[in-house]
Scaffold this motif. Structure first.
Motif, short mmCIF file in Angstrom:
data_model
loop_
_atom_site.label_atom_id
_atom_site.label_comp_id
_atom_site.label_asym_id
_atom_site.label_seq_id
_atom_site.Cartn_x
_atom_site.Cartn_y
_atom_site.Cartn_z
N PRO A 29 0.83 -1.22 0.00
CA PRO A 29 0.00 0.00 0.00
C PRO A 29 0.86 1.26 0.00
O PRO A 29 1.96 1.28 0.55
N GLU A 30 0.33 2.30 -0.61
CA GLU A 30 1.06 3.56 -0.62
C GLU A 30 1.09 4.21 0.76
O GLU A 30 2.01 4.97 1.08
N LEU A 31 0.06 3.94 1.58
CA LEU A 31 -0.04 4.57 2.90
C LEU A 31 -0.27 3.50 3.97
O LEU A 31 -1.09 2.60 3.79
N VAL A 32 0.47 3.65 5.08
CA VAL A 32 0.29 2.79 6.24
C VAL A 32 -0.03 3.67 7.44
O VAL A 32 0.74 4.58 7.76
N ILE A 33 -1.17 3.41 8.09
CA ILE A 33 -1.52 4.10 9.33
C ILE A 33 -1.19 3.13 10.46
O ILE A 33 -1.76 2.04 10.54
N VAL A 34 -0.25 3.50 11.34
CA VAL A 34 0.30 2.52 12.29
C VAL A 34 0.36 3.09 13.70
O VAL A 34 0.73 4.26 13.91
N ASP A 35 -0.06 2.27 14.66
CA ASP A 35 0.04 2.62 16.08
C ASP A 35 1.52 2.66 16.48
O ASP A 35 2.29 1.76 16.13
N ILE A 36 1.92 3.69 17.20
CA ILE A 36 3.33 3.84 17.51
C ILE A 36 3.81 2.87 18.57
O ILE A 36 4.96 2.48 18.62
N ARG A 37 2.89 2.41 19.46
CA ARG A 37 3.30 1.54 20.55
C ARG A 37 2.46 0.27 20.52
O ARG A 37 1.26 0.29 20.83
N MET A 38 3.11 -0.84 20.14
CA MET A 38 2.45 -2.14 20.09
C MET A 38 3.35 -3.17 20.75
O MET A 38 4.57 -3.00 20.77
N PRO A 39 2.79 -4.24 21.32
CA PRO A 39 3.64 -5.28 21.92
C PRO A 39 4.48 -5.97 20.88
O PRO A 39 4.04 -6.20 19.75
N GLY A 40 5.72 -6.28 21.24
CA GLY A 40 6.61 -7.00 20.33
C GLY A 40 7.38 -6.06 19.44
O GLY A 40 8.53 -5.71 19.69
N MET A 41 6.75 -5.55 18.41
CA MET A 41 7.40 -4.71 17.40
C MET A 41 6.67 -3.37 17.36
O MET A 41 5.47 -3.30 17.07
N SER A 42 7.38 -2.29 17.64
CA SER A 42 6.74 -0.98 17.70
C SER A 42 6.44 -0.46 16.30
O SER A 42 6.94 -0.97 15.29
N GLY A 43 5.64 0.61 16.26
CA GLY A 43 5.32 1.22 14.97
C GLY A 43 6.54 1.76 14.26
O GLY A 43 6.66 1.67 13.03
N LEU A 44 7.48 2.34 15.02
CA LEU A 44 8.70 2.85 14.39
C LEU A 44 9.53 1.73 13.77
O LEU A 44 10.14 1.90 12.71
N GLU A 45 9.55 0.56 14.43
CA GLU A 45 10.29 -0.58 13.87
C GLU A 45 9.64 -1.06 12.59
O GLU A 45 10.33 -1.45 11.64
N VAL A 46 8.32 -1.02 12.53
CA VAL A 46 7.61 -1.38 11.29
C VAL A 46 8.01 -0.43 10.18
O VAL A 46 8.33 -0.85 9.05
N ILE A 47 8.02 0.85 10.47
CA ILE A 47 8.36 1.86 9.47
C ILE A 47 9.79 1.68 8.98
O ILE A 47 10.07 1.71 7.77
N ARG A 48 10.72 1.48 9.91
CA ARG A 48 12.12 1.28 9.52
C ARG A 48 12.27 0.07 8.61
O ARG A 48 12.99 0.10 7.61
N SER A 49 11.61 -1.03 8.98
CA SER A 49 11.71 -2.26 8.19
C SER A 49 11.21 -2.03 6.77
O SER A 49 11.84 -2.45 5.79
N ILE A 50 10.06 -1.38 6.64
CA ILE A 50 9.49 -1.13 5.31
C ILE A 50 10.41 -0.22 4.51
O ILE A 50 10.65 -0.43 3.32
N ARG A 51 10.96 0.78 5.17
CA ARG A 51 11.88 1.70 4.47
C ARG A 51 13.12 0.96 3.96
O ARG A 51 13.58 1.21 2.85
N GLU A 52 13.66 0.06 4.79
CA GLU A 52 14.89 -0.65 4.41
C GLU A 52 14.65 -1.67 3.31
O GLU A 52 15.52 -1.94 2.51
N MET A 53 13.46 -2.24 3.27
CA MET A 53 13.20 -3.33 2.35
C MET A 53 12.63 -2.87 1.01
O MET A 53 12.54 -3.66 0.07
N ASN A 54 12.23 -1.63 0.88
CA ASN A 54 11.53 -1.19 -0.31
C ASN A 54 12.09 0.12 -0.83
O ASN A 54 12.60 0.94 -0.07
N GLY A 55 11.95 0.31 -2.13
CA GLY A 55 12.53 1.48 -2.75
C GLY A 55 11.58 2.66 -2.89
O GLY A 55 11.99 3.81 -2.85
N GLU A 56 10.27 2.40 -3.08
CA GLU A 56 9.34 3.50 -3.29
C GLU A 56 9.19 4.37 -2.04
O GLU A 56 9.39 3.90 -0.93
N PRO A 57 8.76 5.62 -2.23
CA PRO A 57 8.60 6.54 -1.09
C PRO A 57 7.26 6.33 -0.39
O PRO A 57 6.37 7.19 -0.43
#
Length: 552
Positions: free
Chosen positions: A49-77
């Motif tokens: 998806p072009e847009l992800v709406i994500v909770d910043i604080r979740m058990p296990g993997m935080s929202g920021l970790e999700v964002i970092r992972s997607i940024r590292e694994m994908n080229g599109e903005p």
């Protein structure tokens, strides 16, 4: 219309946002939702998806970790909106430094949300007009992921389209490799290997510094493929995938490959679990190899061997999953039954018996309880019952419970059944303080001590034979040779001696019967008369008449 995904561990938030916002008017459609970070990464790979709406604080993997992972694994903005509670307000503001488009406080205001969505839509349209979307940062990876994860609701490319895609990828590789810089060429693995095999890795990485470790481990895998001149690393949801020429043909290959990857990735990961699908002859069939590897990796908990899981393991593991007739087995494999046996082993300080009980649980529980969570629950229940019963008979019961409570709580921390069993055995044997009961004389002394401690229970020779791993008939002969009496006769004598003491205190006959292990008062009456020469009531009356002594 652009795609959007909602990631929040609260179902009410996911459902509420999906329904209260007019997504179409804002230029988006909800393609999926996710309840945690790992699920989000998996579904992102499916929908992109072009847009992800994500909770910043979740058990296990935080929202920021999700964002970092997607940024590292994908080229599109890709774009992100953060959801946060009031307590996380400062944290959410810091997230803006990670390229987040905005943050919204919970509970989300509908008008504010609509404004943010329209602003993001305009940013995406501007970027697409400038050509920032659609560039292939990793064409071979994208092509493989297109084969394995076709866009939801669309048909996967047919053979001609796939061949054309592969041709374009190869041409692009040739173009990029011809830059002439220092004579280097782009290391694109040749895809006409003749056979193909998908291998999936479950990299267990500690939570601290997760993103850097994950990125470094995947980079090392990519370097290893480049060094060997073959192989492509790709994303497979929560797993890391490799497409290789048919590599694993024997169990020896599987052992060596796992050992090699463990050594290479040791600086970043705590453990690696690997599964390989069947080799296929044509590239278009790699999805079948992927599905086999995925089915194997989902059964990691039941796999014991120190090697890569192979397709041949699948039948055995799925047979264990299917189990036998659970209705027939549950009665025989109830945790209460194993708890009783484990308690006796602990009480007799018999490490060999405890080992057999836990090993039997390892063999039987997966056939009855089937899922990882149910198996762990059965182990935890068994340990809880055994520990509570053991502690109840100790002078400092609370201290015993505190000292050994980790035996129960740690059950849920283990990644495999093998780890659970091995660490539980280590704890129990350390607790017992021995792994061998010694010779026959020690066994006989343990049996006698046990009888004197547990005469009031449902004590049977067969149970003790099971504890000491003896044939019950042979153990009975050993016992009679050592004591001069048969097991049941010795047990009866111990019980009657205790009954004499209780009757002398004026306790009623039926109460005494229960206290010394006889469920049936009439049976107790006949046993007592056989050994004492009179009925229990007559004995009690005589003792009380003689001032508390039996007068014999």
């Amino acid at each position: 219309m652009y795609k959007a995904m909602i990631v929040d561990d609260e179902p009410a938030i996911r459902e509420g946002l999906s329904s209260i916002i007019d997504w179409g008017d804002c230029g988006f459609r909800i393609v999926d939702t996710a309840g945690n970070g790992r699920e989000a990464l998996e579904k992102f790979g499916e929908h992109r998806p072009e847009l992800v709406i994500v909770d910043i604080r979740m058990p296990g993997m935080s929202g920021l970790e999700v964002i970092r992972s997607i940024r590292e694994m994908n080229g599109e903005p890709f774009h992100f909106l953060i959801l946060s509670g009031y307590a996380d307000f400062d944290y959410a503001r810091q997230a803006m430094g990670f390229g987040v488009d905005g943050y919204l406080l919970k509970p989300v205001d509908e008008e504010e949300m609509t404004t943010e969505l329209k602003r993001v839509r305009q940013s995406i349209e501007d970027e697409k007009e400038d050509g920032k979307w659609g560039s292939p940062p990793s064409y071979e990876r994208d092509w493989i992921e297109a084969l394995l994860f076709p866009v939801h609701g669309e048909q996967a490319p047919d053979d001609v389209e796939r061949s054309n895609s592969l041709h374009r990828a190869s041409k692009e590789a040739e173009h990029q490799s011809g830059d002439g810089k220092h004579g280097q060429q782009l290391a694109l693995p040749a895809l006409d290997w003749g056979s193909y095999q998908v291998i999936l890795l479950d990299l267990r990485i500690p939570d601290w510094d997760r993103q850097a470790r994950q990125s470094a481990s995947k980079q090392r895998l990519t370097e290893m493929c480049r060094e060997q001149g073959r192989g492509i690393v790709f994303e497979a949801g929560i797993y890391t995938g490799l497409l290789l020429p048919a590599t694993l043909k024997t169990e020896e290959d599987a052992v060596q490959l796992l050992a090699s990857w463990r050594q290479e990735l040791q600086p970043w990961v705590t453990e690696i679990y690997v599964a390989a699908g069947d080799p296929v002859d044509i590239l278009n069939d790699i999805a079948r190899s992927f599905e086999q590897a995925l089915r194997l990796l989902e059964r990691t908990f039941l796999f014991r061997a120190e090697r890569v899981m192979l397709p041949g393991d699948l039948h055995e593991l799925e047979t264990v999953d299917a189990g036998m007739d659970a209705l027939n087995d549950r009665a025989a494999d109830d945790p209460i039954r194993y708890a009783e046996k484990l308690y006796y082993a602990l009480d007799m300080a018999n490490g060999e018996a405890a080992t057999r009980v836990i090993k039997e649980m390892e063999a039987r529980f997966p056939r009855v309880y089937r899922t990882e969570s149910a198996i762990k629950a059965a182990f935890a229940q068994t340990f809880t019952l055994a520990l509570n019963k053991y502690a109840a008979g100790q002078e400092h019961s609370r201290a015993v419970l505190e000292e050994h409570s980790s035996l129960i709580t740690d059950v849920y921390a283990y990644s495999t059944l093998c780890e659970l069993v091995d660490h539980s055995l280590e704890h129990v044997l350390k607790w017992i303080g021995q792994t061998d009961t010694g010779g026959k004389e020690i066994i006989m002394k343990q049996m006698i001590d046990f009888i004197h401690s547990h005469y009031d229970g449902n004590l049977r020779l067969e149970l003790l034979a099971d504890m000491f791993n003896y044939n019950s008939g042979y153990l009975g002969k050993l016992f009679k040779s050592y004591t001069g009496e048969a097991f049941n006769a010795y047990l009866d004598k111990v019980r009657i001696e205790r009954a004499r003491e209780l009757l002398a205190q004026g306790i009623k006959v039926h109460q005494v019967a229960g206290r010394v292990g006889y469920a049936n008062a009439d049976y107790f009456h006949s046993k007592f008369k056989k050994y004492a020469g009179m009925s229990p009531s007559s004995y009690r009356n005589r003792v009380q008449k003689n001032g508390g002594t039996d007068g014999s």
